[in-house]
Design an enzyme around this catalytic site. Structure first.
Site, PDB file in Angstrom:
ATOM      1  N   LYS A  13      65.711  27.591  38.116  1.00 46.46           N
ATOM      2  CA  LYS A  13      65.562  27.955  39.536  1.00 46.46           C
ATOM      3  C   LYS A  13      66.009  29.384  39.818  1.00 46.46           C
ATOM      4  O   LYS A  13      65.328  30.133  40.489  1.00 46.46           O
ATOM      5  CB  LYS A  13      66.478  27.090  40.424  1.00 46.46           C
ATOM      6  CG  LYS A  13      66.151  25.660  40.546  1.00 46.46           C
ATOM      7  CD  LYS A  13      67.043  25.017  41.612  1.00 46.46           C
ATOM      8  CE  LYS A  13      68.539  25.025  41.331  1.00 46.46           C
ATOM      9  NZ  LYS A  13      68.985  24.246  40.194  1.00 46.46           N
ATOM     10  N   ARG A  87      70.994  20.820  49.066  1.00 41.84           N
ATOM     11  CA  ARG A  87      71.279  19.993  47.899  1.00 41.84           C
ATOM     12  C   ARG A  87      71.541  18.543  48.288  1.00 41.84           C
ATOM     13  O   ARG A  87      71.785  17.712  47.409  1.00 41.84           O
ATOM     14  CB  ARG A  87      72.512  20.544  47.208  1.00 41.84           C
ATOM     15  CG  ARG A  87      72.302  20.694  45.695  1.00 41.84           C
ATOM     16  CD  ARG A  87      73.126  21.753  45.227  1.00 41.84           C
ATOM     17  NE  ARG A  87      73.502  21.838  43.876  1.00 41.84           N
ATOM     18  CZ  ARG A  87      73.502  23.005  43.236  1.00 41.84           C
ATOM     19  NH1 ARG A  87      73.062  24.093  43.834  1.00 41.84           N
ATOM     20  NH2 ARG A  87      73.952  23.068  42.019  1.00 41.84           N
ATOM     21  N   ARG A 126      73.580  28.096  27.501  1.00 35.62           N
ATOM     22  CA  ARG A 126      74.014  29.086  28.496  1.00 35.62           C
ATOM     23  C   ARG A 126      75.537  29.139  28.580  1.00 35.62           C
ATOM     24  O   ARG A 126      76.118  30.203  28.791  1.00 35.62           O
ATOM     25  CB  ARG A 126      73.434  28.710  29.870  1.00 35.62           C
ATOM     26  CG  ARG A 126      73.752  29.711  30.954  1.00 35.62           C
ATOM     27  CD  ARG A 126      73.141  29.328  32.289  1.00 35.62           C
ATOM     28  NE  ARG A 126      73.971  28.402  33.033  1.00 35.62           N
ATOM     29  CZ  ARG A 126      73.647  27.875  34.214  1.00 35.62           C
ATOM     30  NH1 ARG A 126      72.484  28.148  34.757  1.00 35.62           N
ATOM     31  NH2 ARG A 126      74.458  27.055  34.840  1.00 35.62           N
ATOM     32  N   ARG A 132      81.273  30.587  33.001  1.00 35.75           N
ATOM     33  CA  ARG A 132      81.426  29.744  34.184  1.00 35.75           C
ATOM     34  C   ARG A 132      82.338  28.571  33.870  1.00 35.75           C
ATOM     35  O   ARG A 132      82.184  27.907  32.848  1.00 35.75           O
ATOM     36  CB  ARG A 132      80.052  29.216  34.628  1.00 35.75           C
ATOM     37  CG  ARG A 132      79.304  30.200  35.469  1.00 35.75           C
ATOM     38  CD  ARG A 132      77.912  29.739  35.821  1.00 35.75           C
ATOM     39  NE  ARG A 132      77.857  28.421  36.461  1.00 35.75           N
ATOM     40  CZ  ARG A 132      76.801  27.998  37.151  1.00 35.75           C
ATOM     41  NH1 ARG A 132      75.751  28.782  37.302  1.00 35.75           N
ATOM     42  NH2 ARG A 132      76.785  26.793  37.681  1.00 35.75           N
ATOM     43  N   ARG A 143      77.055  17.301  36.540  1.00 38.09           N
ATOM     44  CA  ARG A 143      76.145  18.014  37.461  1.00 38.09           C
ATOM     45  C   ARG A 143      74.754  17.385  37.447  1.00 38.09           C
ATOM     46  O   ARG A 143      74.074  17.338  38.468  1.00 38.09           O
ATOM     47  CB  ARG A 143      76.113  19.503  37.120  1.00 38.09           C
ATOM     48  CG  ARG A 143      77.328  20.212  37.735  1.00 38.09           C
ATOM     49  CD  ARG A 143      77.673  21.537  37.099  1.00 38.09           C
ATOM     50  NE  ARG A 143      76.586  22.458  37.046  1.00 38.09           N
ATOM     51  CZ  ARG A 143      76.414  23.359  36.072  1.00 38.09           C
ATOM     52  NH1 ARG A 143      77.277  23.431  35.072  1.00 38.09           N
ATOM     53  NH2 ARG A 143      75.419  24.180  36.107  1.00 38.09           N
TER      54      ARG A 143
HETATM   55  P1  AMP Z   1      74.666  26.399  40.905  1.00 36.01           P
HETATM   56  O1  AMP Z   1      74.994  27.829  40.600  1.00 36.01           O
HETATM   57  O2  AMP Z   1      73.514  26.264  41.867  1.00 36.01           O
HETATM   58  O3  AMP Z   1      74.495  25.559  39.683  1.00 36.01           O
HETATM   59  O4  AMP Z   1      75.925  25.806  41.692  1.00 36.01           O
HETATM   60  C1  AMP Z   1      77.184  25.728  41.079  1.00 36.01           C
HETATM   61  C2  AMP Z   1      78.094  24.812  41.872  1.00 36.01           C
HETATM   62  O5  AMP Z   1      78.270  25.324  43.197  1.00 36.01           O
HETATM   63  C3  AMP Z   1      77.559  23.389  42.091  1.00 36.01           C
HETATM   64  O6  AMP Z   1      77.854  22.540  40.990  1.00 36.01           O
HETATM   65  C4  AMP Z   1      78.318  22.975  43.349  1.00 36.01           C
HETATM   66  O7  AMP Z   1      79.663  22.669  43.061  1.00 36.01           O
HETATM   67  C5  AMP Z   1      78.342  24.275  44.144  1.00 36.01           C
HETATM   68  N1  AMP Z   1      77.166  24.371  45.025  1.00 36.01           N
HETATM   69  C6  AMP Z   1      76.150  25.276  44.948  1.00 36.01           C
HETATM   70  N2  AMP Z   1      75.255  25.087  45.915  1.00 36.01           N
HETATM   71  C7  AMP Z   1      75.703  24.039  46.647  1.00 36.01           C
HETATM   72  C8  AMP Z   1      75.208  23.334  47.773  1.00 36.01           C
HETATM   73  N3  AMP Z   1      74.060  23.679  48.361  1.00 36.01           N
HETATM   74  N4  AMP Z   1      75.936  22.297  48.246  1.00 36.01           N
HETATM   75  C9  AMP Z   1      77.102  21.944  47.681  1.00 36.01           C
HETATM   76  N5  AMP Z   1      77.617  22.540  46.605  1.00 36.01           N
HETATM   77  C10 AMP Z   1      76.928  23.578  46.087  1.00 36.01           C
END
Ligand code: AMP
Length: 184
Positions: A13, A87, A126, A132, A143
């Site tokens: 994404k 989400r 990754r 991270r 996740r």
């Molecule tokens: P990502 O970089 O999109 O994989 O997001 C990393 C982490 O950020 C996720 O595992 C959540 O803990 C938090 N996160 C990101 N976007 C959201 C969202 N829209 N709602 C809730 N938590 C989020």
């Protein structure tokens, strides 16, 4: 133009959102990236979000919606691509209500799909370089579970609007599939 790009963690994404943002001159709003910046800054929001993120759980809807609302309101007139947001169903409802108030609407909902085994393999790969704190194997698996339980239902929420994208292949191949769905 307003685009929502969805898909499980590891589907690509973020990469595709960057490409679309530059091609269509959209503001790229990755909630994950914005939250990681808040953590780096040591802000109140960052401190609250960190404990959820480290476990691979979602940050509470209210915090995410407030954060997004602020950004949208200060960037009115721009096009947006939402990456990793909404989400949950309440986040989608919150976004609809905000866009409705601003007389805006989502133009495209893209859903990138990929086999779970490929996703986990990509994320483990990754994790070797990402730095991270949520890229350990256990958190990666959580996740994926959180995605299945809370985010996948959004495909039904947006139903007819969803454009399905096969996420298997090179970055260029996937981009081509996405471009072919966008009428510009
Ligand atoms: P990502 O970089 O999109 O994989 O997001 C990393 C982490 O950020 C996720 O595992 C959540 O803990 C938090 N996160 C990101 N976007 C959201 C969202 N829209 N709602 C809730 N938590 C989020």
């Amino acid at each position: 133009m307003i685009i929502v790009i969805m898909g499980p963690p590891g589907a690509g994404k973020g990469t595709q959102a960057k490409i679309l943002a530059s091609k269509f001159n959209l503001l790229h709003l990755s909630t994950g990236e914005i939250l990681r910046n808040e953590i780096d800054k040591g802000s109140k929001l960052g401190l609250k979000a960190k404990k959820f993120m480290d476990q691979g759980n979602l940050v509470p809807d209210k915090l995410v919606l407030e954060m997004i609302e602020k950004i949208i309101l200060t960037n009115q007139g721009e096009g947006f691509i939402f990456d990793g947001f909404p989400r949950t169903v309440p986040q989608s409802e919150g976004l609809d209500s905000l866009l409705g108030r601003l007389k805006l609407k989502i133009d495209y909902v893209l859903n990138i799909s990929l086999d779970k085994s490929v996703l986990v393999k990509r994320l483990v790969e990754r994790a070797k370089n990402s730095g991270r704190s949520d890229d350990s194997e256990e958190v990666i698996m959580n996740r994926q579970d959180v995605y299945e339980e809370l985010t996948k239902p959004l495909i039904d929420y947006y139903h007819d609007e969803v454009k399905e994208i096969n996420g298997d292949g090179t970055v260029e191949e996937v981009s081509k599939r996405i471009f072919s769905q966008i009428n510009q």
